[in-house]
Design a protein around this motif. Structure first.
Motif, PDB file in Angstrom:
ATOM      1  N   HIS A 129     -17.697 132.836 -18.928  1.00  0.00           N
ATOM      2  CA  HIS A 129     -17.779 132.354 -20.311  1.00  0.00           C
ATOM      3  C   HIS A 129     -18.173 130.876 -20.375  1.00  0.00           C
ATOM      4  O   HIS A 129     -18.500 130.379 -21.444  1.00  0.00           O
ATOM      5  CB  HIS A 129     -16.452 132.589 -21.058  1.00  0.00           C
ATOM      6  CG  HIS A 129     -15.286 131.854 -20.502  1.00  0.00           C
ATOM      7  ND1 HIS A 129     -14.455 132.402 -19.558  1.00  0.00           N
ATOM      8  CD2 HIS A 129     -14.821 130.606 -20.739  1.00  0.00           C
ATOM      9  CE1 HIS A 129     -13.512 131.535 -19.256  1.00  0.00           C
ATOM     10  NE2 HIS A 129     -13.717 130.429 -19.954  1.00  0.00           N
ATOM     11  N   ASN A 144      -3.893 138.616 -19.881  1.00  0.00           N
ATOM     12  CA  ASN A 144      -5.302 138.376 -20.176  1.00  0.00           C
ATOM     13  C   ASN A 144      -6.130 138.259 -18.903  1.00  0.00           C
ATOM     14  O   ASN A 144      -5.660 137.748 -17.890  1.00  0.00           O
ATOM     15  CB  ASN A 144      -5.472 137.097 -20.998  1.00  0.00           C
ATOM     16  CG  ASN A 144      -5.145 137.300 -22.447  1.00  0.00           C
ATOM     17  OD1 ASN A 144      -5.360 138.376 -23.008  1.00  0.00           O
ATOM     18  ND2 ASN A 144      -4.619 136.283 -23.077  1.00  0.00           N
ATOM     19  N   VAL A 153      -4.135 132.925 -19.233  1.00  0.00           N
ATOM     20  CA  VAL A 153      -4.931 133.903 -18.505  1.00  0.00           C
ATOM     21  C   VAL A 153      -4.296 134.113 -17.133  1.00  0.00           C
ATOM     22  O   VAL A 153      -3.946 133.150 -16.453  1.00  0.00           O
ATOM     23  CB  VAL A 153      -6.403 133.449 -18.356  1.00  0.00           C
ATOM     24  CG1 VAL A 153      -7.220 134.482 -17.600  1.00  0.00           C
ATOM     25  CG2 VAL A 153      -7.020 133.175 -19.725  1.00  0.00           C
ATOM     26  N   TYR A 212     -15.960 130.810 -14.023  1.00  0.00           N
ATOM     27  CA  TYR A 212     -15.751 131.666 -15.185  1.00  0.00           C
ATOM     28  C   TYR A 212     -17.065 131.875 -15.923  1.00  0.00           C
ATOM     29  O   TYR A 212     -17.762 130.917 -16.267  1.00  0.00           O
ATOM     30  CB  TYR A 212     -14.697 131.062 -16.110  1.00  0.00           C
ATOM     31  CG  TYR A 212     -13.375 130.828 -15.412  1.00  0.00           C
ATOM     32  CD1 TYR A 212     -12.793 131.817 -14.629  1.00  0.00           C
ATOM     33  CD2 TYR A 212     -12.732 129.610 -15.519  1.00  0.00           C
ATOM     34  CE1 TYR A 212     -11.590 131.601 -13.985  1.00  0.00           C
ATOM     35  CE2 TYR A 212     -11.522 129.388 -14.875  1.00  0.00           C
ATOM     36  CZ  TYR A 212     -10.967 130.389 -14.108  1.00  0.00           C
ATOM     37  OH  TYR A 212      -9.772 130.166 -13.469  1.00  0.00           O
ATOM     38  N   VAL A 252     -10.283 137.238 -17.521  1.00  0.00           N
ATOM     39  CA  VAL A 252     -11.606 136.677 -17.783  1.00  0.00           C
ATOM     40  C   VAL A 252     -12.539 137.177 -16.689  1.00  0.00           C
ATOM     41  O   VAL A 252     -12.091 137.672 -15.663  1.00  0.00           O
ATOM     42  CB  VAL A 252     -11.601 135.121 -17.800  1.00  0.00           C
ATOM     43  CG1 VAL A 252     -10.816 134.587 -18.986  1.00  0.00           C
ATOM     44  CG2 VAL A 252     -11.076 134.557 -16.497  1.00  0.00           C
ATOM     45  N   VAL A 306     -11.176 129.447 -23.818  1.00  0.00           N
ATOM     46  CA  VAL A 306     -12.021 130.644 -23.918  1.00  0.00           C
ATOM     47  C   VAL A 306     -12.478 130.810 -25.369  1.00  0.00           C
ATOM     48  O   VAL A 306     -11.949 130.149 -26.266  1.00  0.00           O
ATOM     49  CB  VAL A 306     -11.249 131.908 -23.460  1.00  0.00           C
ATOM     50  CG1 VAL A 306     -10.846 131.811 -21.997  1.00  0.00           C
ATOM     51  CG2 VAL A 306     -10.041 132.169 -24.333  1.00  0.00           C
ATOM     52  N   CYS A 361     -12.597 137.346 -22.895  1.00  0.00           N
ATOM     53  CA  CYS A 361     -11.208 137.191 -22.448  1.00  0.00           C
ATOM     54  C   CYS A 361     -10.349 138.134 -23.270  1.00  0.00           C
ATOM     55  O   CYS A 361     -10.280 138.012 -24.499  1.00  0.00           O
ATOM     56  CB  CYS A 361     -10.738 135.750 -22.640  1.00  0.00           C
ATOM     57  SG  CYS A 361      -8.995 135.501 -22.227  1.00  0.00           S
TER      58      CYS A 361
END
Length: 184
Positions: free
Chosen positions: A166, A154, A29, A164, A156, A66, A82
């Motif tokens: 997620h 990528n 990422v 983050y 996020v 992710v 993501c």
């Protein structure tokens, strides 16, 4: 008894970061899309780390666990929480397809988070409900960011403290429910 020991061993390996739970994988990422509570993009920040390569150092994507991404052969399919900029922002290397990719991401995120009521889930839903690919130019990203995004870097989602989204328990639960019930 043996099964319980195996479960404990698996959980210990997971806590140490040596393995991931089913439905989760480490991915490279490069950027975090920082959202405010209303789902507005505050900024896009590089989360690359400096890595020594021989005598030079360079910025490289970092590995983040992710939701497991799809292997895309030819079909368009969005990943959850993501993905690259074509799916997250509707900005990619094929302008004729970018709106479709963003629409797929919007549909997936709104579907999975429909019944999730956590502040972070509400933030992501608000982003996908309000974002329009035409807004990409208003982000004020420099050419280097844009070039990297077009190469498929990528992204996020994160809050203003770079947590983050997620990682939110409610979002994780929604993903795991979907992953465990999905035929894909």
């Amino acid at each position: 008894m043996i099964l319980q020991s195996l479960v404990k061993y698996y959980e210990a390996l997971e806590r140490q970061g040596k393995i991931t739970r089913p439905g989760w994988l480490p991915q490279n990422v490069s950027y975090a899309v920082v959202l405010d509570r209303t789902g507005l993009v505050k900024r896009v920040v590089s989360i690359k780390a400096e890595v020594q390569r021989g005598k030079k150092s360079e910025l490289s994507p970092i590995k983040i666990v992710v939701p497991e991404p799809y292997v895309r052969a030819r079909a368009y399919k969005s990943n959850f929480m993501c993905d690259n900029s074509a799916y997250i922002f509707g900005y990619g290397d094929k302008p004729e397809d970018d709106a479709q990719k963003f629409a797929l991401a919007r549909e997936l995120h709104l579907k999975l988070l429909k019944n999730v009521s956590s502040p972070y889930a509400e933030t992501v839903k608000a982003f996908f409900e309000a974002w329009s690919p035409e807004n990409f130019g208003s982000l004020g990203l420099d050419d280097e960011y844009k070039k990297d995004l077009l190469k498929g870097a990528n992204l996020v989602f994160a809050d203003e403290y770079l947590h983050y989204l997620h990682d939110d328990q409610a979002i994780r639960g929604a993903w795991e429910d979907y992953y465990n019930s999905s035929d894909d």
